[in-house]
Scaffold this active site. Sequence first.
Site, mmCIF file in Angstrom:
data_model
loop_
_atom_site.group_PDB
_atom_site.id
_atom_site.type_symbol
_atom_site.label_atom_id
_atom_site.label_comp_id
_atom_site.label_asym_id
_atom_site.label_seq_id
_atom_site.Cartn_x
_atom_site.Cartn_y
_atom_site.Cartn_z
ATOM 1 N N HIS A 166 3.962 -13.543 -14.403
ATOM 2 C CA HIS A 166 4.752 -13.486 -13.171
ATOM 3 C C HIS A 166 4.379 -12.273 -12.315
ATOM 4 C CE1 HIS A 166 8.238 -14.442 -10.652
ATOM 5 N NE2 HIS A 166 8.374 -13.126 -10.534
ATOM 6 N N HIS A 182 2.373 -9.591 -7.799
ATOM 7 C CA HIS A 182 2.558 -8.247 -7.264
ATOM 8 C C HIS A 182 1.417 -7.308 -7.643
ATOM 9 C CE1 HIS A 182 6.601 -9.168 -5.879
ATOM 10 N NE2 HIS A 182 6.877 -9.679 -7.056
ATOM 11 N N LYS A 227 4.026 -16.915 0.268
ATOM 12 C CA LYS A 227 4.795 -15.758 -0.190
ATOM 13 C C LYS A 227 5.238 -15.043 1.081
ATOM 14 C CE LYS A 227 6.088 -12.650 -3.374
ATOM 15 N NZ LYS A 227 6.941 -12.909 -4.542
#
Length: 288
Positions: A166, A182, A227
């Site tokens: 993730h 990220h 995103k």
Amino acid sequence: MAGFGIKNKGDRGFSADRGLSKIYTELWELDENRLKPGTHYCINLQGGRYKTYQCRDQAKDPLFSWVKEEVLRWPTYRTFIKLLDNYETETGVAEVVTPEEEQENWAFLNSCMETKVMKKAHQYLVSKGEVPSSEQSFKLKLYELWFKLYRRTGDTKECDSSGFEHVFVGETRGEKEVIGFHNWIQFYLQEKAGHVDYQGYILGTKPEEGAESHLLTIKFKWKEQVKPIGSSFIGTSPEFELALYTILYFCSADRHTDVTIAGQDVVLACFKMGRHGLGTCHPKLPKD
């Protein structure tokens, strides 16, 4: 000491955790593998947007103008990159870890534990009574935290996600949504491969002119899914982010923690997944 290159905005609601700010600044100073803008990479911010829902693409060119690719052969970078193709990005699709992939996971952790950053993080967590003093036992904790599979979606019985997938790789949910994702290395490699379309930064987060930016908030598309707002460190080493987020998981009781790293105010988000899982971790700038 090189900082983030972003002017603090003096948010009246910001209250930095002194203990975490101190250890994170120490990790920042120890990060020998952190890249230097203009020497190891160059970004092209282009246009920005005030609202995340604005649809117009504000950037016709990629975010990364270039990266000196010899850095991607450094031990922690090389072992990190080998993990990025080990996952099914769609949530709800079962993950299967092969023996080769398990070896790659361990190779990455072993490589990180050779660095000053992770040794210091281990020392700090031992001092707080959060992890065992044995390095091997600590690595077992790291493996469980970052690579243990769990169910992210409630409508499936399959173990379809992990903390590493993730945070560092990214996932997709449905036909339009990107979640997680990220990490700047993954972003650069996916952009280079033509899978990422950078669409501009979020206004109010632009670094000072000529400054060394190490934290960005941007909008992008990944494999045609959006995103709308994503924040990540830029140029930091894999071991720095692994150490920072691991400490955050064990030592912060709040979902959002204010810290000051090398003079820069940063809000760190950490959401846990059940009793033993890491749902997400990522940095962002304080609100104006």
